[in-house]
Design a protein around this motif. Structure first.
Motif, mmCIF file in Angstrom:
data_model
loop_
_atom_site.group_PDB
_atom_site.id
_atom_site.type_symbol
_atom_site.label_atom_id
_atom_site.label_comp_id
_atom_site.label_asym_id
_atom_site.label_seq_id
_atom_site.Cartn_x
_atom_site.Cartn_y
_atom_site.Cartn_z
ATOM 1 N N GLN A 1 0.849 -1.183 0.000
ATOM 2 C CA GLN A 1 0.000 0.000 0.000
ATOM 3 C C GLN A 1 0.892 1.242 0.000
ATOM 4 O O GLN A 1 1.728 1.410 0.875
ATOM 5 N N ASP A 2 0.717 2.100 -1.013
ATOM 6 C CA ASP A 2 1.495 3.335 -1.070
ATOM 7 C C ASP A 2 1.120 4.252 0.085
ATOM 8 O O ASP A 2 -0.069 4.419 0.407
ATOM 9 N N ILE A 3 2.129 4.842 0.697
ATOM 10 C CA ILE A 3 1.894 5.733 1.825
ATOM 11 C C ILE A 3 2.752 6.987 1.690
ATOM 12 O O ILE A 3 3.729 7.007 0.945
ATOM 13 N N THR A 4 2.359 8.016 2.410
ATOM 14 C CA THR A 4 3.189 9.203 2.587
ATOM 15 C C THR A 4 3.288 9.476 4.084
ATOM 16 O O THR A 4 2.265 9.552 4.769
ATOM 17 N N LEU A 5 4.513 9.588 4.562
ATOM 18 C CA LEU A 5 4.760 9.915 5.969
ATOM 19 C C LEU A 5 4.899 11.423 6.107
ATOM 20 O O LEU A 5 5.621 12.067 5.332
ATOM 21 N N TYR A 6 4.214 11.977 7.099
ATOM 22 C CA TYR A 6 4.349 13.395 7.416
ATOM 23 C C TYR A 6 4.853 13.514 8.848
ATOM 24 O O TYR A 6 4.279 12.909 9.760
ATOM 25 N N ALA A 7 5.903 14.275 9.025
ATOM 26 C CA ALA A 7 6.468 14.464 10.363
ATOM 27 C C ALA A 7 6.544 15.955 10.687
ATOM 28 O O ALA A 7 6.957 16.760 9.841
ATOM 29 N N PHE A 8 6.132 16.298 11.897
ATOM 30 C CA PHE A 8 6.149 17.683 12.361
ATOM 31 C C PHE A 8 6.905 17.754 13.681
ATOM 32 O O PHE A 8 6.859 16.826 14.491
#
Length: 244
Positions: A46-53
């Motif tokens: 499953q394609d994902i995008t990680l977002y980190a703040f």
């Protein structure tokens, strides 16, 4: 919504402070964005995008709203954008394995969901968005520095002005020795679903107007029918002197 998105090689937070001082910029924020895949239970990817703040509570652009679970995410854990929760079928505490461009696998724990106002729902959300703590990046062997700038232009900026601001910042970043990988200009100044919602609202207004018009005709016809049914009685009352 933000007006500009600029993807760069990793940069320090000092750059963010500099961007905020540039002419035409009302506000700006930084985040780390990484693409990868999650290994699904059925053996597929499953394609994902990680977002980190760095600091979730201080986010002012493209705000995030907690839906369930711990917010902000703890180190080693992730929150899933609510549009993908049903498709993912994960329960709180479940562990997923992901790959980030190599064959090496990493484990993260699912602990809840959030709502990202900038994320489209439905078919457009086929890519899962995972939100992690900035400290988790080092656990994933990733650079913990941000690599994306999101920018809101000054109020009243036209579409042409947004493109001019994008060119201005791209040139300035290049002079600072930074590699600009991509620039995206949001030509809309409203939520991604505003057009759809506006169309639905227009249809509802039209349906309401037609319903009101038909109701008026119905009331008139009912009143006329009642008067006609009492025509004989009204005539007799007038003969005997009735005036009402």
């Amino acid at each position: 919504p933000t007006d500009l998105t600029i993807d760069l090689a990793a940069f320090d937070h000092e750059l963010l402070r500099w961007v905020k001082t540039q002419p035409g910029v009302q506000d700006a924020a930084a985040m780390t964005v990484v693409n990868g895949v999650v290994e699904k239970a059925d053996g597929g990817d499953q394609d994902i995008t990680l977002y980190a703040f760095a600091d979730y509570p201080s986010i002012t652009l493209n705000k995030l709203k907690p839906v369930s679970g711990q917010y902000p995410p703890a180190r080693g854990a992730f929150l899933l954008e609510r549009a993908s929760v049903n498709a993912a079928g994960l329960t709180s505490g479940a562990t997923v394995r992901l790959r980030l461009g190599t064959d090496k696998r990493y484990a993260l724990t699912y602990t809840g969901a959030l709502y990202d106002v900038s994320t489209p729902a439905g078919p457009a959300a086929s890519r899962w968005n995972l939100y992690i703590d900035e400290r988790t990046l080092s656990d994933l062997d990733l650079d913990a520095r941000p690599n994306r700038l999101i920018i809101r232009s000054a109020p009243g900026t036209t579409i042409e002005g947004k493109y001019a601001l994008a060119d201005q910042l791209t040139d300035a970043l290049g002079r600072r020795g930074l590699i600009v990988r991509a620039v995206n200009v949001n030509e809309r100044s409203e939520h991604w679903a505003a057009g759809t919602a506006g169309g639905i609202l227009l249809i509802l207004v039209l349906v309401g107007g037609v319903t009101l018009l038909l109701s008026g005709f119905l009331i008139i016809n009912v009143v006329n029918g009642l008067l006609l049914s009492q025509k004989k009685i009204i005539g007799i009352m007038k003969i005997v002197g009735g005036d009402r």
